[in-house]
Design an enzyme around this catalytic site. Structure first.
Site, PDB file in Angstrom:
ATOM      1  N   SER A   1     -81.527 -50.900 -30.194  1.00  0.00           N
ATOM      2  CA  SER A   1     -80.791 -51.260 -29.098  1.00  0.00           C
ATOM      3  C   SER A   1     -79.879 -52.359 -29.025  1.00  0.00           C
ATOM      4  O   SER A   1     -78.981 -52.598 -29.566  1.00  0.00           O
ATOM      5  CB  SER A   1     -82.117 -51.295 -27.903  1.00  0.00           C
ATOM      6  OG  SER A   1     -81.553 -51.282 -26.612  1.00  0.00           O
TER       7      SER A   1
ATOM      8  N   ASP B   1     -77.259 -48.831 -28.213  1.00  0.00           N
ATOM      9  CA  ASP B   1     -77.552 -47.304 -28.205  1.00  0.00           C
ATOM     10  C   ASP B   1     -77.212 -46.699 -27.163  1.00  0.00           C
ATOM     11  O   ASP B   1     -77.633 -45.629 -26.910  1.00  0.00           O
ATOM     12  CB  ASP B   1     -79.166 -47.112 -28.775  1.00  0.00           C
ATOM     13  CG  ASP B   1     -79.957 -47.550 -27.517  1.00  0.00           C
ATOM     14  OD1 ASP B   1     -79.396 -48.518 -26.805  1.00  0.00           O
ATOM     15  OD2 ASP B   1     -81.058 -47.162 -27.565  1.00  0.00           O
TER      16      ASP B   1
ATOM     17  N   ASP C   1     -78.124 -46.688 -23.947  1.00  0.00           N
ATOM     18  CA  ASP C   1     -78.930 -46.264 -23.020  1.00  0.00           C
ATOM     19  C   ASP C   1     -79.293 -47.124 -21.793  1.00  0.00           C
ATOM     20  O   ASP C   1     -80.245 -46.889 -20.871  1.00  0.00           O
ATOM     21  CB  ASP C   1     -80.470 -45.970 -23.734  1.00  0.00           C
ATOM     22  CG  ASP C   1     -81.104 -47.134 -23.944  1.00  0.00           C
ATOM     23  OD1 ASP C   1     -80.509 -48.400 -23.960  1.00  0.00           O
ATOM     24  OD2 ASP C   1     -82.351 -47.165 -24.456  1.00  0.00           O
TER      25      ASP C   1
ATOM     26  N   ASP D   1     -74.959 -51.095 -24.105  1.00  0.00           N
ATOM     27  CA  ASP D   1     -75.705 -51.451 -25.010  1.00  0.00           C
ATOM     28  C   ASP D   1     -75.496 -51.050 -26.441  1.00  0.00           C
ATOM     29  O   ASP D   1     -74.787 -49.896 -26.465  1.00  0.00           O
ATOM     30  CB  ASP D   1     -77.015 -52.188 -24.788  1.00  0.00           C
ATOM     31  CG  ASP D   1     -77.961 -50.750 -24.834  1.00  0.00           C
ATOM     32  OD1 ASP D   1     -77.308 -49.564 -24.321  1.00  0.00           O
ATOM     33  OD2 ASP D   1     -79.387 -50.999 -24.781  1.00  0.00           O
TER      34      ASP D   1
END
Length: 446
Positions: free
Chosen positions: A102, A243, A245, A241
């Protein structure tokens, strides 16, 4: 039973150390593979990743694990976490894997697992997989070893789904958007989606080299996107960010619009359109009291969960809500995705901007946050929150804040840290409250 591998969002750690090694990744593949070998069909797993250097190593290790127990593997390459969840369902896979840490620096990596429904695994499944990691898993007979293949149109499929979340009467023509992809998983798909919908896109954080993910870019490092928005005269900035999400927005003046303000906007817009279900919005205990008061003024409730988007989702399901999120920028829009999706959430914000005809600074600051302070206290061992002295200080602070604010104290799910947050109408009292508790925790942890 406590988890030794899984935290609040999958397995995460520094690569080539602790739980984040190729050997552990292969075992996770074998264990998760066996857990989801259900029925007599040919089983398959979908694997995506972000742009970290270690992604190659962990991807190959997990391919070895899954194929060794008889699962076929579909490799997506760099793909946002919500894209992996979506394609897990679309491709009728038995399990989905996202290799990402992340918003963490590139030295870290992680493994997030999704069930065949595209939702993150339950505690029951995670505990079962953990138990299996300490055992040797039976290998498939030679003739039943799985195959691996890479599909080339994964990004196009995700872009198509993302664009489908925007109302058909909305076009982004005339909007100038700065998109910061954090040198992460959305570096191709997010700018493409916004451009295909008509926006003028200025993309930053789109040159990943394996080591620069989240490095001074993205939703946790906003200086560059703020500077770029102001310097380019853009209408709005979108910061994702690593990833993709989560989402943080920057208005045309370079001011931050955090997850609480985004939830206020989307929640109130959906309610006005008759699209909001469950009578309110789900957020965590960390969301600002100002958001709660704003929603109450709209006739809506704020339902609070534990920290972590999986807990937000659990409460959304329990309450029958279709929208929830976190102050940090995770936005779950169940009408469109099974997990947080920064790009889809951004499109909801852009749709509101187009419909209103207002500037971002006029539209996106719907309430004044009450003073809120969060501090972290690192500890090396033990359970400082169980110390009698700490509990006494907490009790005193809670009594002083009664009716005037809130106190949230919790251990981190990913590192040895106690997080202390207080908020209230009196900024000085909030500061004193947090400092007193942090001092007591530090003394108990010494």
């Amino acid at each position: 039973m406590a988890k030794n591998y899984f935290g609040t969002d999958g397995i995460r750690g520094r690569t080539n150390a602790g739980v984040m090694t190729a050997a552990v990744a292969m075992k996770v593949g074998q264990a998760a593979g066996h857990r989801f070998l259900r029925g007599d069909h040919r089983h398959r797993v979908v694997i995506g990743k972000d742009t970290r250097l270690s992604g190659y190593m962990l991807e190959n290790a997990m391919v070895a694990g899954f194929t060794s127990v008889g699962m076929d593997v579909i490799l997506l390459g760099p793909m946002p976490t919500p894209g992996v969840a979506m394609l897990t369902r679309e491709l009728r896979a038995d399990v989905g894997v996202m290799i990402s840490a992340s918003h963490n620096p590139y030295e870290d990596n992680g493994i997030k697992l999704f069930g065949p429904d595209g939702f993150k695994l339950s505690d029951e499944d995670e505990l079962a997989i953990e138990a299996m990691l300490g055992e040797e898993q039976p290998l498939a007979p030679s003739e039943d070893i799985g195959r691996a293949r890479r599909i080339d149109d994964a990004r196009g499929r995700y872009i198509h789904a993302v664009k489908g979340s925007l109302p058909h009467d909305i076009r982004l023509d005339g909007l100038k958007i700065v998109v910061d992809c954090a040198n992460g998983a959305a570096y191709q798909v997010a700018p493409s989606a916004f451009w295909e919908l008509g926006a003028e896109v200025h993309a930053i954080g789109v040159t990943p080299n394996g080591k620069n993910i989240n490095d001074k870019v993205g939703s946790t490092h906003l200086d560059l996107v703020k500077e770029t928005v102001v310097a380019s005269g853009a209408d709005i900035g979108i910061a994702l960010d690593g990833d993709a999400d989560r989402l943080i927005v920057v208005d045309e003046k370079g001011q931050t619009v955090d997850g609480d303000q985004i939830m206020a906007l989307i929640g109130s817009q959906w309610a006005a359109q008759g699209r909001l279900s469950g009578g309110g919005v789900v957020a965590t205990v960390m969301s600002n009291l100002g958001l709660e008061r704003f929603l109450q003024g709209q006739g809506l409730e704020l339902f609070r969960s534990k920290v972590g988007d999986r807990y937000v989702l659990e409460l959304m399901k329990a309450r029958g809500c279709n929208f929830g999120g976190e102050q940090s920028g995770h936005m779950i829009l169940l009408d469109h995705a099974t997990t947080g999706d920064g790009t889809i959430a951004a499109l909801q914000v852009l749709a509101a901007l187009v419909r209103s005809g207002k500037r971002a600074s006029e539209l996106l600051h719907l309430f004044d946050p009450v003073p809120q302070l969060l501090k972290n206290v690192r500890f090396s061992g033990g359970k400082p929150l169980e110390d009698a002295r700490v509990q006494a200080v907490i009790a005193d602070v809670e009594a002083s804040l009664a009716g005037k604010g809130r106190l949230v104290i919790r251990p981190s799910g990913t590192e040895p840290v106690i997080r202390v947050m207080a908020e209230g109408d009196d900024a000085a009292q909030v500061q004193q409250s947090v400092d007193a508790i942090c001092a007591a925790v530090a003394e108990a942890a010494a």
